[in-house]
Design an enzyme around this catalytic site. Structure first.
Site, PDB file in Angstrom:
ATOM      1  N   ARG A  47      74.534 -89.718  41.821  1.00  0.00           N
ATOM      2  CA  ARG A  47      75.686 -89.925  42.436  1.00  0.00           C
ATOM      3  C   ARG A  47      77.064 -89.677  41.586  1.00  0.00           C
ATOM      4  O   ARG A  47      76.159 -89.354  40.343  1.00  0.00           O
ATOM      5  CB  ARG A  47      76.327 -91.279  42.563  1.00  0.00           C
ATOM      6  CG  ARG A  47      75.790 -92.167  41.875  1.00  0.00           C
ATOM      7  CD  ARG A  47      76.412 -93.517  41.958  1.00  0.00           C
ATOM      8  NE  ARG A  47      77.695 -93.500  41.696  1.00  0.00           N
ATOM      9  CZ  ARG A  47      78.302 -92.539  40.078  1.00  0.00           C
ATOM     10  NH1 ARG A  47      77.107 -93.070  39.121  1.00  0.00           N
ATOM     11  NH2 ARG A  47      79.653 -92.905  40.245  1.00  0.00           N
ATOM     12  N   GLY A  48      78.308 -89.581  41.353  1.00  0.00           N
ATOM     13  CA  GLY A  48      79.586 -88.903  40.751  1.00  0.00           C
ATOM     14  C   GLY A  48      79.366 -87.785  40.542  1.00  0.00           C
ATOM     15  O   GLY A  48      78.026 -86.288  41.234  1.00  0.00           O
ATOM     16  N   ARG A  90      76.747 -84.684  51.401  1.00  0.00           N
ATOM     17  CA  ARG A  90      78.018 -85.707  51.373  1.00  0.00           C
ATOM     18  C   ARG A  90      78.486 -84.397  51.000  1.00  0.00           C
ATOM     19  O   ARG A  90      79.171 -83.454  50.769  1.00  0.00           O
ATOM     20  CB  ARG A  90      77.732 -86.150  50.041  1.00  0.00           C
ATOM     21  CG  ARG A  90      76.252 -87.261  50.039  1.00  0.00           C
ATOM     22  CD  ARG A  90      77.016 -88.396  48.645  1.00  0.00           C
ATOM     23  NE  ARG A  90      78.021 -89.393  49.392  1.00  0.00           N
ATOM     24  CZ  ARG A  90      78.042 -90.733  47.679  1.00  0.00           C
ATOM     25  NH1 ARG A  90      78.209 -90.259  46.586  1.00  0.00           N
ATOM     26  NH2 ARG A  90      78.956 -90.837  47.759  1.00  0.00           N
ATOM     27  N   ASP A 238      86.748 -86.990  42.928  1.00  0.00           N
ATOM     28  CA  ASP A 238      85.878 -85.936  43.834  1.00  0.00           C
ATOM     29  C   ASP A 238      86.168 -84.973  44.673  1.00  0.00           C
ATOM     30  O   ASP A 238      86.111 -84.249  44.954  1.00  0.00           O
ATOM     31  CB  ASP A 238      85.031 -87.080  44.798  1.00  0.00           C
ATOM     32  CG  ASP A 238      84.276 -88.082  44.545  1.00  0.00           C
ATOM     33  OD1 ASP A 238      84.757 -89.276  43.469  1.00  0.00           O
ATOM     34  OD2 ASP A 238      83.181 -87.590  44.035  1.00  0.00           O
ATOM     35  N   ASN A 248      89.116 -90.303  44.846  1.00  0.00           N
ATOM     36  CA  ASN A 248      88.434 -90.636  44.087  1.00  0.00           C
ATOM     37  C   ASN A 248      87.631 -92.158  44.970  1.00  0.00           C
ATOM     38  O   ASN A 248      87.963 -92.143  46.061  1.00  0.00           O
ATOM     39  CB  ASN A 248      88.582 -90.805  43.230  1.00  0.00           C
ATOM     40  CG  ASN A 248      87.814 -91.630  42.104  1.00  0.00           C
ATOM     41  OD1 ASN A 248      86.574 -90.746  41.763  1.00  0.00           O
ATOM     42  ND2 ASN A 248      87.784 -92.699  41.344  1.00  0.00           N
TER      43      ASN A 248
END
Ligand code: MRU
Length: 358
Positions: A47-48, A90, A238, A248
């Protein structure tokens, strides 16, 4: 101190630390199928935003290497299909789409004559994305040194460290760079409900780095700013819209409002690959809605009455008016963001073109 990394390409496999198990267990998983990497992104093994982008690039490399295509046209078709599967993992972090589009641009334009040559093109582009992130994180940390006070009490939201990138991190990379440069740094770590990236991951990374910190409940930021003192807030991003609105981790918007109320400088931090000039403002950013049980449970433990409805937006959008600046590897963007962000993106493109010519 544990030596760790978010992901690496090792012997034709993508190895990723399972972030769902941290901090209790440090476990690496090996992937050889691009579909499994897409599931790992969705389930947040990785993730990230920058790490998701790197994983997406490597997923395409796996798709190329696992292919049994008899011709180069067939391989190109298979890669187009794989690109769609990976992009569906995602919706919010633009780095995912950016990385897939960048690799696929190579696939579509490469003068490769054999399937083997095309596979090499895919791997080269994917690996370049991952390697570039290391340098980007380093530059972000250095670019921020001038705005971090010598004694700096931070609030940091979510996790933006080495786990969320390939390099040392973005917002957390700034904190690390300042600490290593000898600044007196202390970090209030937002726990970051519902998945606790702050309490689980950021606290773990700061512990490895020996950086003084304390975890706070997300709702404690106002109290901490008023009674304990905070000099600077750094968060990741993001997706940054062309006007500077920033998507974010959920809770970032609340934190920005509290920072504004207390006159605390608020910076969003990320590589220029997170800037999406095709999206004019934050209203155009798709916000991921995740399983409501992430809110009604903590980990596996049910905390709300059985059957309680919940809503679980994974991100929010902070309007650009609440930002002091946006820190990137190319420099710091200040208002008016539509102008300064476009300049930084142009600078990054110019640098990439120059590197390609070498
Ligand atoms: O849902 P996550 O954990 O992928 O969300 C991560 C964030 O919101 C980060 O702040 C962002 O991706 C930047 S990571 C350098």
């Amino acid at each position: 101190m544990i030596d760790y990394y978010s992901l690496k390409w090792i012997d034709g496999k993508v190895r990723m630390i399972d972030q769902r198990l941290l901090p209790q267990d440090v476990v690496y998983l090996d992937y050889t199928d691009y579909r499994e990497v897409a599931v790992a992104i969705r389930d947040m093994v990785i993730r990230g935003a920058p790490a998701i982008g790197a994983a997406a690039g490597y997923a395409l490399a796996l798709a190329a290497y696992q292919s049994k295509a008899a011709s180069i046209d067939e391989l190109r078709r298979e890669l187009e299909e794989a690109a769609l599967v990976i992009k569906a993992a995602r919706p919010t972090a633009v780095n995912l789409f950016w990385a897939v589009d960048r690799v696929m641009a190579g696939v579509r334009s490469a003068p490769a004559k054999t399937t083997e040559e095309l596979m090499e093109v895919v791997f080269f582009e994917a690996d370049t994305i991952a390697q570039e992130d290391i340098e980007m994180c380093r530059c972000i940390g250095l670019n921020a040194l001038s705005i971090v006070p010598d004694k700096a009490r931070f609030i940091h939201h979510c996790n933006t460290g080495a786990l969320a990138t390939v390099g040392i991190g973005s917002a957390l990379g700034i904190i690390r760079t300042a600490h290593e440069a000898g600044k007196d740094v202390f970090v209030y770590v937002d726990e970051t409900r519902p998945r606790l990236q702050g309490a689980r991951l950021t606290a773990w990374e700061l512990k490895q780095l020996g950086i003084p910190h304390a975890v706070i409940a997300d709702g404690a930021s106002g109290y901490v700013m008023k009674y304990r003192g905070v000099d600077i807030v750094t968060v990741g991003c993001d997706r940054i819209a062309a006007n500077g609105d920033v998507a974010n981790k959920i809770g970032t918007y609340n934190l920005a409002l509290v920072a504004k109320a207390h006159g605390v400088p608020f910076y969003s931090v990320g590589p220029t690959s997170t800037i999406d000039l095709n999206t004019p403002n934050g209203d155009g950013i798709e916000i991921e809605e995740r399983d409501p049980t992430e809110v009604t449970r903590i980990g596996c433990e049910q905390i709300a009455p059985e059957g309680t409805p919940a809503v679980n937006p994974a991100f929010d959008v902070t309007p650009h008016e609440l930002l002091t600046g946006i820190i990137t590897e190319e420099g710091i963007a200040y208002p008016p963001f539509d102008q300064s962000l476009a300049e930084l993106v142009a600078k990054a493109q110019k640098r990439r073109l120059a590197a390609l010519k070498k």
